[in-house]
Design an enzyme around this catalytic site. Structure first.
Site, PDB file in Angstrom:
ATOM      1  N   ASN A  62       9.262  -5.170 -11.971  1.00  0.00           N
ATOM      2  CA  ASN A  62       9.925  -4.526 -10.841  1.00  0.00           C
ATOM      3  C   ASN A  62      10.973  -3.544 -11.335  1.00  0.00           C
ATOM      4  O   ASN A  62      11.627  -3.763 -12.354  1.00  0.00           O
ATOM      5  CB  ASN A  62      10.513  -5.561  -9.871  1.00  0.00           C
ATOM      6  N   GLU A  64      14.079  -1.419  -9.680  1.00  0.00           N
ATOM      7  CA  GLU A  64      14.911  -1.225  -8.495  1.00  0.00           C
ATOM      8  C   GLU A  64      15.608   0.128  -8.515  1.00  0.00           C
ATOM      9  O   GLU A  64      15.633   0.829  -9.540  1.00  0.00           O
ATOM     10  CB  GLU A  64      15.942  -2.353  -8.395  1.00  0.00           C
ATOM     11  N   CYS A  73       7.807  -2.971  -6.815  1.00  0.00           N
ATOM     12  CA  CYS A  73       7.549  -4.323  -7.314  1.00  0.00           C
ATOM     13  C   CYS A  73       6.664  -4.285  -8.561  1.00  0.00           C
ATOM     14  O   CYS A  73       5.940  -3.325  -8.803  1.00  0.00           O
ATOM     15  CB  CYS A  73       6.854  -5.147  -6.240  1.00  0.00           C
ATOM     16  N   GLU A  75       3.941  -6.005  -9.213  1.00  0.00           N
ATOM     17  CA  GLU A  75       2.516  -6.015  -8.918  1.00  0.00           C
ATOM     18  C   GLU A  75       2.004  -4.611  -8.636  1.00  0.00           C
ATOM     19  O   GLU A  75       0.954  -4.191  -9.131  1.00  0.00           O
ATOM     20  CB  GLU A  75       2.216  -6.908  -7.712  1.00  0.00           C
ATOM     21  N   CYS A 112       4.822 -10.097  -2.463  1.00  0.00           N
ATOM     22  CA  CYS A 112       5.338  -9.745  -1.141  1.00  0.00           C
ATOM     23  C   CYS A 112       4.212  -9.121  -0.307  1.00  0.00           C
ATOM     24  O   CYS A 112       3.123  -8.839  -0.814  1.00  0.00           O
ATOM     25  CB  CYS A 112       6.524  -8.785  -1.265  1.00  0.00           C
ATOM     26  N   CYS A 115       2.868  -5.758  -1.604  1.00  0.00           N
ATOM     27  CA  CYS A 115       2.030  -5.928  -2.797  1.00  0.00           C
ATOM     28  C   CYS A 115       0.672  -6.524  -2.433  1.00  0.00           C
ATOM     29  O   CYS A 115      -0.348  -6.129  -2.997  1.00  0.00           O
ATOM     30  CB  CYS A 115       2.748  -6.785  -3.834  1.00  0.00           C
TER      31      CYS A 115
END
Length: 160
Positions: A62, A64, A73, A75, A112, A115
């Site tokens: 990830n 940010e 993210c 994934e 999430c 993703c």
């Protein structure tokens, strides 16, 4: 009115050592990728490793951003990299691990919603399921035989 029942079948492993050897190696790779995460805001690091049919392994972590929606993210970082580098090679397995810099994460952390949508797009595109394994920092690992087990009512190109 007619009820609609949706079921998903998942497997739960008590420890990563119970996983097949190739998945154990992928989990180790995902854990290494996790440490490269840039997570100064959430203090929550996630790593992903994707095994392609050609045996290539693509990683992601990830990333940010102070403008929160601009982050990405692990994934999606990995699946988009795989799609960019190997657009026609099917994805066989996606492995995810997460840890907090504030406390130990012992429960499995699934992808999430965003993703799951990105992963199912590639699963639909390749017309074959991809296995998804996810865990926290330690403890149990959950396996789905298909992204559709995690996102049963998929929104795909047939909806457009």
């Amino acid at each position: 009115m007619k009820p609609l029942t949706i079921t998903s079948r998942l497997e739960v492993y008590d420890t990563p050592e119970e996983l097949p050897e190739d998945v154990q190696r992928l989990m180790e790779t995902a854990a290494e990728a996790r440490e490269a995460a840039y997570a100064p805001y959430s203090s929550f690091k996630v790593g992903a490793a994707i095994l392609l049919e050609n045996k290539e392994v693509i990683i992601g972590s990830n990333q940010e951003n102070a403008s929160y929606p601009s982050g990405l993210c692990a994934e999606r970082t990995a699946v988009y990299a795989a799609g960019a580098k190997y657009p026609d090679v099917p994805i066989l397995k996606v492995v995810i691990t997460a840890r907090s810099m504030r406390h130990q994460v012992v429960s499995p952390v699934p992808p999430c919603g965003a993703c799951r949508q990105a992963l199912v797009e590639y699963e639909v595109k390749q017309d074959s399921p991809m296995e998804v394994y996810f865990m926290g920092e330690t403890g149990k690992v959950v396996k789905a035989d298909s992204v559709k087990d995690l996102l049963p009512l998929v929104f795909d190109n047939s909806c457009l």
